[in-house]
Design a protein around this motif. Sequence first.
Motif, mmCIF file in Angstrom:
data_model
loop_
_atom_site.group_PDB
_atom_site.id
_atom_site.type_symbol
_atom_site.label_atom_id
_atom_site.label_comp_id
_atom_site.label_asym_id
_atom_site.label_seq_id
_atom_site.Cartn_x
_atom_site.Cartn_y
_atom_site.Cartn_z
ATOM 1 N N HIS A 181 2.312 2.229 15.875
ATOM 2 C CA HIS A 181 3.252 2.769 14.878
ATOM 3 C C HIS A 181 3.188 4.293 14.793
ATOM 4 O O HIS A 181 4.106 4.926 14.284
ATOM 5 N N HIS A 186 5.349 7.712 11.810
ATOM 6 C CA HIS A 186 4.910 9.042 11.371
ATOM 7 C C HIS A 186 5.509 10.172 12.213
ATOM 8 O O HIS A 186 5.065 11.314 12.110
ATOM 9 N N ASP A 323 2.914 4.965 5.182
ATOM 10 C CA ASP A 323 2.095 3.767 5.426
ATOM 11 C C ASP A 323 2.214 2.780 4.267
ATOM 12 O O ASP A 323 2.392 1.577 4.476
HETATM 13 FE FE LIG Z 1 0.017 5.040 9.570
#
Ligand SMILES: [Fe+2]
Length: 404
Positions: A181, A186, A323
């Motif tokens: 991810h 991000h 997150d």
């Molecule tokens: Fe993360």
Amino acid sequence: MLTIEQNELLTRIGRGTPMGGLIRRYWVPALLAEQLPEPDCDPVRVKLLGEPLVAFRDTLGRIGLLQELCPHRTASLFFGRNEECGIRCIYHGWKFDVEGNCVDVPTEPPTSTIKERVKARAYPCIERGGLIWTYMGPADQRPEFPAIEWTELPASHCLVTRQLLECNWFQGFEGGFDSSHLSFLHKGDLLASYSLPTHTEFVPTDSGFVYAYGRDENGQTMWTTDTMLMPFHKLIAAALFQSQIWVPIDDETTMLYCVTYHPDRPMSADELSAYASGNRIHAVKEVGSDRMAHNRDNNYGIDRSLQRSGKSFSGMKGIGVQDSAIQESMGLIADRSVEFLVTSDISVVQLRRYLQRAIEDEQAGREIPGTDPKSFHLRPVYQAAPNDVPFSDIFPTAAFPPAV
Ligand SMILES: [Fe+2]
Ligand code: FES
């Protein structure tokens, strides 16, 4: 994908559950040490592994962590008076010390033996690395405190923050090991740009495992690791070292502790402000609360024009917010029976398998990982190596800090 039963096994942490039993075999962060700043200060409500508790520091500076509800008629001891080496319930004045012993029952005659027969459930506490930790398992299986490197450093070398994650602990923990991810969620916020790893290696240790990711960089392999320490710690190496700890408050809520540290020197003023709450990594919190200001009630502040602009892949500000948004969006307890895993999810699969095995061992009375406190003395790795050198060759020298 997991069966519904496997999902329940990994996620439920109440007393009497298999995962709850496993976690209770380790020292668990209960609160920040600064929440109990001095002897006889205000008591603090703490919920841990589904159990409502009250924490206090007594006149001698000792820490008590007791069942929140008074053993007499179940009023909350949070409202109690913290005085003269004990907490006194304000309903009828019964008083308990840090070990849960009943030391005064003013409603009974002096000859009464009630005091000897009543006890509040109390958990032993220890202060390390800016946190107050407790052990909630069977007394005869209490391990020594683990030699996690940052818990042994001077306070000036570490910065500890925490934030609430409004979902089950295990989907947060899995997110910590989901390295694919980084290139997406991000994007726009990480200092380094992460390509997908070309090699991965799983190396078991005596206290958990190391998941190593190799990426091609200038004709070499750059190795980074996600180091897992039982039962819910992760260590990573970036500009500084970082540790994250997903502590279950109850089945549907988690306290995420983040520790940024430097093993050899104090953190600089710039580093302290860069990693404090409210910067690009850690979320801005609501005043006087551990809850993020950007939370599910306001769609985590998602900015669609920022998302469209390409400057931020998510359109949300801050890695911590991104997150949490994603992990909370999976539901209070993610249903892993409906997911569709692929090759890049291998580290998540390994994490599940590892913990399932540890639960089986615990249930069967076999040894569990991390019984030797020294086995926690590991450092996360960020190191280049020639392409033909496997990670397992560099691991023994790269991952072990000097013994203390
Ligand atoms: Fe993360
Ligand atoms: S309920 Fe606490 S003393 Fe009665």
